[in-house]
Scaffold this active site. Structure first.
Site, mmCIF file in Angstrom:
data_model
loop_
_atom_site.group_PDB
_atom_site.id
_atom_site.type_symbol
_atom_site.label_atom_id
_atom_site.label_comp_id
_atom_site.label_asym_id
_atom_site.label_seq_id
_atom_site.Cartn_x
_atom_site.Cartn_y
_atom_site.Cartn_z
ATOM 1 C CB ALA A 147 -0.960 0.002 1.181
ATOM 2 C CD GLU A 196 6.562 10.927 -2.807
ATOM 3 O OE1 GLU A 196 5.954 10.395 -3.753
ATOM 4 O OE2 GLU A 196 7.791 11.179 -2.816
ATOM 5 C CG HIS A 250 5.767 2.945 1.840
ATOM 6 N ND1 HIS A 250 4.411 3.141 1.818
ATOM 7 C CD2 HIS A 250 6.022 2.190 2.935
ATOM 8 C CE1 HIS A 250 3.858 2.524 2.845
ATOM 9 N NE2 HIS A 250 4.813 1.945 3.548
ATOM 10 C CD GLN A 288 4.015 -6.033 11.384
ATOM 11 O OE1 GLN A 288 4.980 -6.604 10.905
ATOM 12 N NE2 GLN A 288 3.898 -4.713 11.332
ATOM 13 N N GLY A 290 11.501 4.076 8.213
ATOM 14 C CA GLY A 290 10.986 5.435 8.344
ATOM 15 C C GLY A 290 10.863 5.846 9.804
HETATM 16 O O1 PAF Z 1 6.751 -0.752 9.132
HETATM 17 C C1 PAF Z 1 6.213 -1.721 8.541
HETATM 18 O O2 PAF Z 1 5.604 -1.559 7.475
HETATM 19 C C2 PAF Z 1 6.310 -3.106 9.141
HETATM 20 O O3 PAF Z 1 6.243 -3.062 10.523
HETATM 21 C C3 PAF Z 1 7.546 -3.877 8.678
HETATM 22 C C4 PAF Z 1 8.837 -3.204 9.155
HETATM 23 C C5 PAF Z 1 7.556 -3.969 7.159
HETATM 24 C C6 PAF Z 1 7.524 -5.292 9.250
HETATM 25 O O4 PAF Z 1 6.400 -5.988 8.824
#
Ligand code: PAF
Length: 291
Positions: free
Chosen positions: A43, A46, A48, A72, A158
């Site tokens: 998903a 900008e 990312h 998670q 980030g």
């Molecule tokens: O920050 C994220 O998008 C997630 O926590 C990560 C680091 C990709 C781990 O799944």
């Protein structure tokens, strides 16, 4: 277009071949042979793309992982509705990434949720971890797996997920993992809202209310010269003025240890906030200087 790879074995083969080719063209430690990983859950926005651009600037082979990691997410969280937009993500990475690693859950966890986990330790159960028990164990477990699969020289994260950055850095130090972590500043909309894949859940009214998170952090930063209590009071007053936003936590922490900053703390700190706007949970943070 980046090459999309879905299995661990194929990704390892491709990276080994790309490294070998880069080394043929230059010295073994040439930047071109460096592997840089940007772990994401897709998903892509900008924010990312800024991480991936930073990875590109480091030179070498850029791998973006796209995996919505079930470990998670807690029960009742947004695992099922988390946006999955692989085709658009791959298109957005054109010219920025060499490989997209997009494994299935079965590829990452062939025997179901892994019984071996990385435990995030004390800081992992504070703030974001207190609201989302087990979240950081899940994050660190998948990040450790990705590090082992890709074997990057550098991984880019980030600052928006400040506690995650801290805990990944701790894991790298504690487990002597042979890579460097690079951190990229949060990207914001013009009005200050931090970019997040979850912003797309917000309707127009909620989107307008959500800007109070960054406003509250700015108010806290303005008052920080008078100490931590003044900073927290100013930020809290901003948040309370927006009834559509339900505060989860607001805390100032030492940026090195992530221990809560008390009245005796002076100098750099991080102000962390999490709040719910409707059913959407948003987080943000800002560096402040406590007087
Ligand atoms: O920050 C994220 O998008 C997630 O926590 C990560 C680091 C990709 C781990 O799944």
């Amino acid at each position: 277009m980046p090459q999309v790879v879905t299995t661990v074995s194929e990704l390892r083969e491709r990276i080994a071949a790309a490294r070998a080719e880069a080394r043929l063209e230059g010295p073994a430690d040439a930047p071109a042979a460096r592997v840089v990983l940007v772990p994401t859950m897709g998903a892509l926005h900008e924010g990312h793309l800024r991480l991936v651009s930073a990875a590109r600037d480091l030179g070498g082979i850029v791998v973006v992982s796209i995996f919505v990691n079930p470990l998670q997410f807690g029960a009742g969280e947004d695992l099922d509705r988390y946006p999955r937009t692989l085709d658009a993500d791959v298109a957005a990475l054109e010219g920025l990434a060499d490989y997209v690693f997009a494994p299935s859950a079965a590829e990452m966890y062939p025997d179901g949720p892994s019984s071996t986990r990385v435990v995030a330790g004390e800081v992992g159960s504070l703030y974001e971890g207190a609201s989302r028990p087990g979240h950081f164990d899940g994050v660190l477990t998948v990040v450790a797996k990705l590090f082992n699969i890709v074997q990057p020289d550098v991984a880019v994260f980030g600052q928006k997920d400040a506690q995650q950055v801290h805990l990944v850095g701790r894991m790298v130090d504690d487990l002597n993992l042979p890579l460097r972590i690079a951190v990229v500043d949060t990207v914001r909309e013009d009005d200050g809202l931090a970019l997040s894949s979850r912003n797309r859940y917000l309707d127009d009214g909620q989107r307008a209310s959500a800007v109070v998170l960054s406003r509250a952090l700015a108010a806290g930063a303005d008052a920080a010269g008078q100490g931590v209590e003044a900073a927290l009071a100013a930020a809290r007053a901003s948040l309370e003025a927006e009834p559509a936003v339900k505060l989860d936590y607001l805390v100032a922490v030492d940026p090195d240890s992530f221990a809560e900053a008390g009245p005796e703390h002076h100098g750099p700190a991080l102000l962390l906030v999490a709040a719910r706007v409707g059913t959407t949970r948003l987080i943000d943070n800002r560096r402040i200087a406590l007087g």
